[in-house]
Design a protein around this motif. Structure first.
Motif, PDB file in Angstrom:
ATOM      1  N   SER A   1      50.734  43.066 103.242  1.00 48.94           N
ATOM      2  CA  SER A   1      50.585  44.237 104.102  1.00 48.94           C
ATOM      3  C   SER A   1      49.560  43.964 105.180  1.00 48.94           C
ATOM      4  CB  SER A   1      50.133  45.451 103.273  1.00 48.94           C
ATOM      5  OG  SER A   1      49.675  46.509 104.099  1.00 48.94           O
ATOM      6  N   GLU A   2      49.719  44.633 106.311  1.00 53.34           N
ATOM      7  CA  GLU A   2      48.745  44.476 107.391  1.00 53.34           C
ATOM      8  C   GLU A   2      47.362  44.926 106.958  1.00 53.34           C
ATOM      9  OE1 GLU A   2      47.972  45.577 112.080  1.00 53.34           O
ATOM     10  OE2 GLU A   2      49.612  46.582 111.017  1.00 53.34           O
ATOM     11  N   GLU A   3      47.293  45.913 106.068  1.00 58.38           N
ATOM     12  CA  GLU A   3      46.007  46.518 105.738  1.00 58.38           C
ATOM     13  C   GLU A   3      45.446  46.070 104.392  1.00 58.38           C
ATOM     14  OE1 GLU A   3      44.839  47.698 108.215  1.00 58.38           O
ATOM     15  OE2 GLU A   3      46.568  48.293 109.399  1.00 58.38           O
ATOM     16  N   THR A   4      46.000  45.018 103.806  1.00 55.95           N
ATOM     17  CA  THR A   4      45.507  44.495 102.534  1.00 55.95           C
ATOM     18  C   THR A   4      45.185  43.017 102.690  1.00 55.95           C
ATOM     19  OG1 THR A   4      46.988  46.035 101.363  1.00 55.95           O
ATOM     20  CG2 THR A   4      45.982  44.271 100.068  1.00 55.95           C
ATOM     21  N   GLU A   5      44.097  42.578 102.116  1.00 53.71           N
ATOM     22  CA  GLU A   5      43.737  41.165 102.193  1.00 53.71           C
ATOM     23  C   GLU A   5      44.834  40.299 101.579  1.00 53.71           C
ATOM     24  OE1 GLU A   5      40.116  38.098 100.850  1.00 53.71           O
ATOM     25  OE2 GLU A   5      40.008  40.256 100.383  1.00 53.71           O
ATOM     26  N   ASP A   6      45.235  39.273 102.306  1.00 55.02           N
ATOM     27  CA  ASP A   6      46.311  38.397 101.847  1.00 55.02           C
ATOM     28  C   ASP A   6      45.872  37.604 100.615  1.00 55.02           C
ATOM     29  OD1 ASP A   6      48.704  37.059 101.710  1.00 55.02           O
ATOM     30  OD2 ASP A   6      48.348  35.792 103.471  1.00 55.02           O
ATOM     31  N   GLN A   7      46.807  37.454  99.672  1.00 48.39           N
ATOM     32  CA  GLN A   7      46.542  36.697  98.456  1.00 48.39           C
ATOM     33  C   GLN A   7      47.581  35.580  98.317  1.00 48.39           C
ATOM     34  OE1 GLN A   7      43.904  37.182  96.514  1.00 48.39           O
ATOM     35  NE2 GLN A   7      43.232  38.937  97.743  1.00 48.39           N
ATOM     36  N   PRO A   8      47.138  34.344  98.004  1.00 50.90           N
ATOM     37  CA  PRO A   8      48.078  33.222  97.932  1.00 50.90           C
ATOM     38  C   PRO A   8      49.116  33.358  96.824  1.00 50.90           C
ATOM     39  CG  PRO A   8      45.903  32.576  97.122  1.00 50.90           C
ATOM     40  CD  PRO A   8      45.747  33.919  97.750  1.00 50.90           C
ATOM     41  N   GLU A   9      48.859  34.211  95.839  1.00 49.60           N
ATOM     42  CA  GLU A   9      49.803  34.369  94.739  1.00 49.60           C
ATOM     43  C   GLU A   9      51.166  34.858  95.203  1.00 49.60           C
ATOM     44  OE1 GLU A   9      46.712  35.500  94.731  1.00 49.60           O
ATOM     45  OE2 GLU A   9      45.769  34.263  93.171  1.00 49.60           O
ATOM     46  N   ARG A  10      51.216  35.504  96.372  1.00 52.70           N
ATOM     47  CA  ARG A  10      52.511  36.024  96.855  1.00 52.70           C
ATOM     48  C   ARG A  10      53.531  34.912  97.045  1.00 52.70           C
ATOM     49  NH1 ARG A  10      52.980  34.757 102.265  1.00 52.70           N
ATOM     50  NH2 ARG A  10      51.031  34.491 103.430  1.00 52.70           N
ATOM     51  N   LEU A  11      53.064  33.709  97.358  1.00 51.50           N
ATOM     52  CA  LEU A  11      53.980  32.606  97.612  1.00 51.50           C
ATOM     53  C   LEU A  11      54.713  32.154  96.358  1.00 51.50           C
ATOM     54  CD1 LEU A  11      51.890  30.448 100.099  1.00 51.50           C
ATOM     55  CD2 LEU A  11      53.867  31.877 100.610  1.00 51.50           C
ATOM     56  N   ARG A  12      54.248  32.581  95.201  1.00 53.71           N
ATOM     57  CA  ARG A  12      54.894  32.211  93.938  1.00 53.71           C
ATOM     58  C   ARG A  12      55.889  33.272  93.489  1.00 53.71           C
ATOM     59  NH1 ARG A  12      54.811  27.282  92.288  1.00 53.71           N
ATOM     60  NH2 ARG A  12      54.545  27.804  90.086  1.00 53.71           N
ATOM     61  N   CYS A  13      56.095  34.281  94.306  1.00 59.47           N
ATOM     62  CA  CYS A  13      56.946  35.410  93.917  1.00 59.47           C
ATOM     63  C   CYS A  13      58.316  35.315  94.577  1.00 59.47           C
ATOM     64  CB  CYS A  13      56.280  36.728  94.300  1.00 59.47           C
ATOM     65  SG  CYS A  13      54.682  37.003  93.495  1.00 59.47           S
ATOM     66  N   GLY A  14      59.362  35.414  93.767  1.00 65.61           N
ATOM     67  CA  GLY A  14      60.717  35.384  94.314  1.00 65.61           C
ATOM     68  C   GLY A  14      61.061  36.641  95.085  1.00 65.61           C
ATOM     69  N   ARG A  15      60.477  37.765  94.667  1.00 70.27           N
ATOM     70  CA  ARG A  15      60.619  39.023  95.420  1.00 70.27           C
ATOM     71  C   ARG A  15      59.238  39.472  95.875  1.00 70.27           C
ATOM     72  NH1 ARG A  15      65.163  42.698  92.144  1.00 70.27           N
ATOM     73  NH2 ARG A  15      66.982  41.578  92.966  1.00 70.27           N
ATOM     74  N   LEU A  16      59.194  40.001  97.089  1.00 68.58           N
ATOM     75  CA  LEU A  16      57.917  40.348  97.714  1.00 68.58           C
ATOM     76  C   LEU A  16      58.079  41.600  98.548  1.00 68.58           C
ATOM     77  CD1 LEU A  16      54.982  39.202  98.763  1.00 68.58           C
ATOM     78  CD2 LEU A  16      56.328  38.508 100.759  1.00 68.58           C
ATOM     79  N   TRP A  17      57.157  42.533  98.405  1.00 68.39           N
ATOM     80  CA  TRP A  17      57.099  43.692  99.292  1.00 68.39           C
ATOM     81  C   TRP A  17      56.335  43.302 100.556  1.00 68.39           C
ATOM     82  CZ3 TRP A  17      60.382  47.066  97.688  1.00 68.39           C
ATOM     83  CH2 TRP A  17      60.531  47.372  96.333  1.00 68.39           C
ATOM     84  N   ILE A  18      56.903  43.591 101.713  1.00 72.08           N
ATOM     85  CA  ILE A  18      56.182  43.432 102.976  1.00 72.08           C
ATOM     86  C   ILE A  18      56.174  44.791 103.671  1.00 72.08           C
ATOM     87  CG2 ILE A  18      56.113  42.325 105.234  1.00 72.08           C
ATOM     88  CD1 ILE A  18      57.345  39.875 104.100  1.00 72.08           C
ATOM     89  N   VAL A  19      54.985  45.316 103.930  1.00 74.75           N
ATOM     90  CA  VAL A  19      54.886  46.660 104.498  1.00 74.75           C
ATOM     91  C   VAL A  19      53.921  46.692 105.676  1.00 74.75           C
ATOM     92  CG1 VAL A  19      55.218  47.553 102.154  1.00 74.75           C
ATOM     93  CG2 VAL A  19      52.955  47.588 103.146  1.00 74.75           C
ATOM     94  N   ASP A  20      54.199  47.606 106.567  1.00 76.25           N
ATOM     95  CA  ASP A  20      53.238  47.996 107.598  1.00 76.25           C
ATOM     96  C   ASP A  20      53.088  49.502 107.453  1.00 76.25           C
ATOM     97  OD1 ASP A  20      51.631  48.398 109.768  1.00 76.25           O
ATOM     98  OD2 ASP A  20      52.788  47.130 111.124  1.00 76.25           O
ATOM     99  N   PRO A  21      51.950  49.962 106.927  1.00 73.60           N
ATOM    100  CA  PRO A  21      51.814  51.392 106.630  1.00 73.60           C
ATOM    101  C   PRO A  21      52.007  52.290 107.842  1.00 73.60           C
ATOM    102  CG  PRO A  21      49.720  50.219 106.344  1.00 73.60           C
ATOM    103  CD  PRO A  21      50.772  49.191 106.505  1.00 73.60           C
ATOM    104  N   ILE A  22      51.485  51.871 109.000  1.00 74.96           N
ATOM    105  CA  ILE A  22      51.798  52.559 110.251  1.00 74.96           C
ATOM    106  C   ILE A  22      51.942  51.495 111.326  1.00 74.96           C
ATOM    107  CG2 ILE A  22      51.054  54.196 112.024  1.00 74.96           C
ATOM    108  CD1 ILE A  22      49.543  55.741 109.914  1.00 74.96           C
ATOM    109  N   ASP A  23      53.169  51.192 111.699  1.00 75.16           N
ATOM    110  CA  ASP A  23      53.415  50.265 112.798  1.00 75.16           C
ATOM    111  C   ASP A  23      53.404  51.081 114.083  1.00 75.16           C
ATOM    112  OD1 ASP A  23      54.091  47.696 113.916  1.00 75.16           O
ATOM    113  OD2 ASP A  23      56.062  48.545 114.343  1.00 75.16           O
ATOM    114  N   GLY A  24      52.427  50.811 114.931  1.00 72.03           N
ATOM    115  CA  GLY A  24      52.236  51.611 116.143  1.00 72.03           C
ATOM    116  C   GLY A  24      51.026  52.523 116.032  1.00 72.03           C
ATOM    117  N   THR A  25      49.932  51.984 115.482  1.00 68.73           N
ATOM    118  CA  THR A  25      48.736  52.807 115.258  1.00 68.73           C
ATOM    119  C   THR A  25      48.201  53.403 116.556  1.00 68.73           C
ATOM    120  OG1 THR A  25      48.127  51.543 113.285  1.00 68.73           O
ATOM    121  CG2 THR A  25      46.372  52.783 114.368  1.00 68.73           C
ATOM    122  N   ARG A  26      48.250  52.641 117.651  1.00 70.09           N
ATOM    123  CA  ARG A  26      47.765  53.182 118.924  1.00 70.09           C
ATOM    124  C   ARG A  26      48.537  54.439 119.321  1.00 70.09           C
ATOM    125  NH1 ARG A  26      47.694  47.680 119.763  1.00 70.09           N
ATOM    126  NH2 ARG A  26      45.662  46.745 120.278  1.00 70.09           N
TER     127      ARG A  26
END
Length: 284
Positions: A80-105
Motif C-alpha cells: 500500500s502507498e501508506e504502509t511501510e513496504d515489507q520484503p515478505e510480500r515477494l514470497r506471496c502468490g496472492r497479494l493485495w495492492i491498494v491505494d487508500p485514496i488515489d488523488g489525495t490532492r
C-alpha cells in the motif's frame, strides 16, 4: 534481503477467487464510505515528502483496508502507498495492492477526481480489481477474463482512430512541450487534467476519454486495479517501451505509462518512443 516470488498454489488456498470477489466488493464500498466521512471537511493533512501530501483520511482508509483484508486472508501479501513496504510480500502468490485514496490532492481541495483502489495480484498480475470514486458515484470492477463494469453495467473503450480526435487525460501544458515531445501532438487533441491516475484509466475504460500518457514513474498501487479494469474493457495498458506491467517486484515502480483504446496505440507510440529516447539521452 528480497527473495524471489513463489508461484501461487490453488490447492493450498482455502479461498476461491469467488470468495475474494465478494470480499473486494464489500471492503472497497465500505472504504469509500469512510473516505467520504472525511471529504469536504476540515481534514488534517501534511506532506510526507516534498509536494507529496497525505491526510488522516488516507491513513484511516488504509488501516481499515489492511486490517480487514489481511485478517480475512491469512497468507496473502500486502502493498500500500501508506504502509511501510515489507520484503515478505515477494514470497506471496496472492497479494493485495491498494491505494487508500488515489488523488489525495483532489480530495483535499474538495474535487471529485479521487478514488479508493483495491487489487488482488496473483503471480504478478491483477486478477480482481475495484476502483470506487464515491464523489462521482462510480464503482468500477473487473475480474480477469470476465470483463469490466461500472455500477454493475458492462463498459467498453471507444474506437477512436486518430489522436487529432482523441480525448486525452493528462497535463495540458505538458503535451505542448517541445522538450518533452520531439514529435508534437496535434493542436486539435483535447486534453484534460485529473489528479488520480487510476480514475483516468477507468474513464478511458468507460469511454469518457480515449487515452492517458505519462512519462512520470507510477507505483504498483497507482496502477494495479485500473490496469485490469481498462484491459477488461478492451483497452491497452503498457509501459512506454511497449511492455506489459508486472506487479509485486522488488521495486514496485513503472517508468512510463501508455493507456488507450487499441486503435490509438500506433499514433501514440510514434510520439512516445522518440520522447523516451530523448529523455534517456538527457539523463546519460
Amino acid at each position: 534481503m528480497y527473495l524471489p516470488a513463489l508461484p501461487f498454489d490453488d490447492n493450498s488456498c482455502p479461498w476461491s477467487l469467488e470468495d475474494d470477489i465478494r470480499l473486494v466488493r464489500q471492503v472497497t464500498e465500505e472504504a469509500g464510505r469512510i473516505a467520504l466521512s472525511y471529504f469536504a471537511r476540515d481534514c488534517r493533512a501534511w506532506d510526507k515528502s516534498p509536494d507529496n501530501p497525505v491526510s488522516e483520511a488516507d491513513l484511516a482508509v488504509d488501516e481499515f483496508l489492511r486490517t480487514t483484508l489481511m485478517s480475512n486472508r491469512t497468507g496473502y501479501g500486502w502493498l500500500s502507498e501508506e504502509t511501510e513496504d515489507q520484503p515478505e510480500r515477494l514470497r506471496c502468490g496472492r497479494l493485495w495492492i491498494v491505494d487508500p485514496i488515489d488523488g489525495t490532492r483532489a480530495f483535499l481541495r474538495g474535487g471529485d477526481d479521487w478514488g479508493v483502489s483495491v487489487a488482488l495480484i496473483q503471480d504478478e498480475r491483477p486478477v480482481i480489481a475495484a476502483l470506487y470514486a464515491p464523489a462521482k458515484d462510480a464503482f468500477y470492477f473487473a475480474e480477469a477474463g470476465k470483463g469490466a463494469t461500472k455500477n454493475g453495467k458492462p463498459i467498453m473503450v471507444n474506437e477512436t482512430r486518430h489522436v487529432t480526435e482523441a480525448r486525452m487525460m493528462g497535463e495540458p501544458c505538458a503535451f505542448k512541450s517541445e522538450k518533452l515531445w520531439p514529435t508534437p501532438w496535434p493542436d486539435s487533441m483535447y486534453v484534460e487534467q485529473a489528479n488520480s491516475i487510476a480514475l483516468r484509466l477507468c474513464q478511458i475504460a468507460d469511454g469518457q476519454f480515449d487515452a492517458c500518457v505519462t512519462l512520470r514513474p507510477k507505483n504498483d498501487w497507482d496502477m494495479a486495479a485500473a490496469d485490469l479494469i481498462l484491459r477488461e474493457a478492451g483497452g491497452t495498458v503498457m509501459t512506454g517501451r511497449g511492455n506489459s506491467l508486472i506487479y509485486n517486484r522488488e521495486k514496485p515502480l513503472h517508468d512510463h505509462i501508455v493507456a488507450a483504446c487499441p486503435t490509438l496505440i500506433p499514433e501514440i507510440m510514434e510520439r512516445v518512443e522518440p520522447a523516451i529516447k530523448a529523455w534517456c539521452h538527457l539523463a546519460a
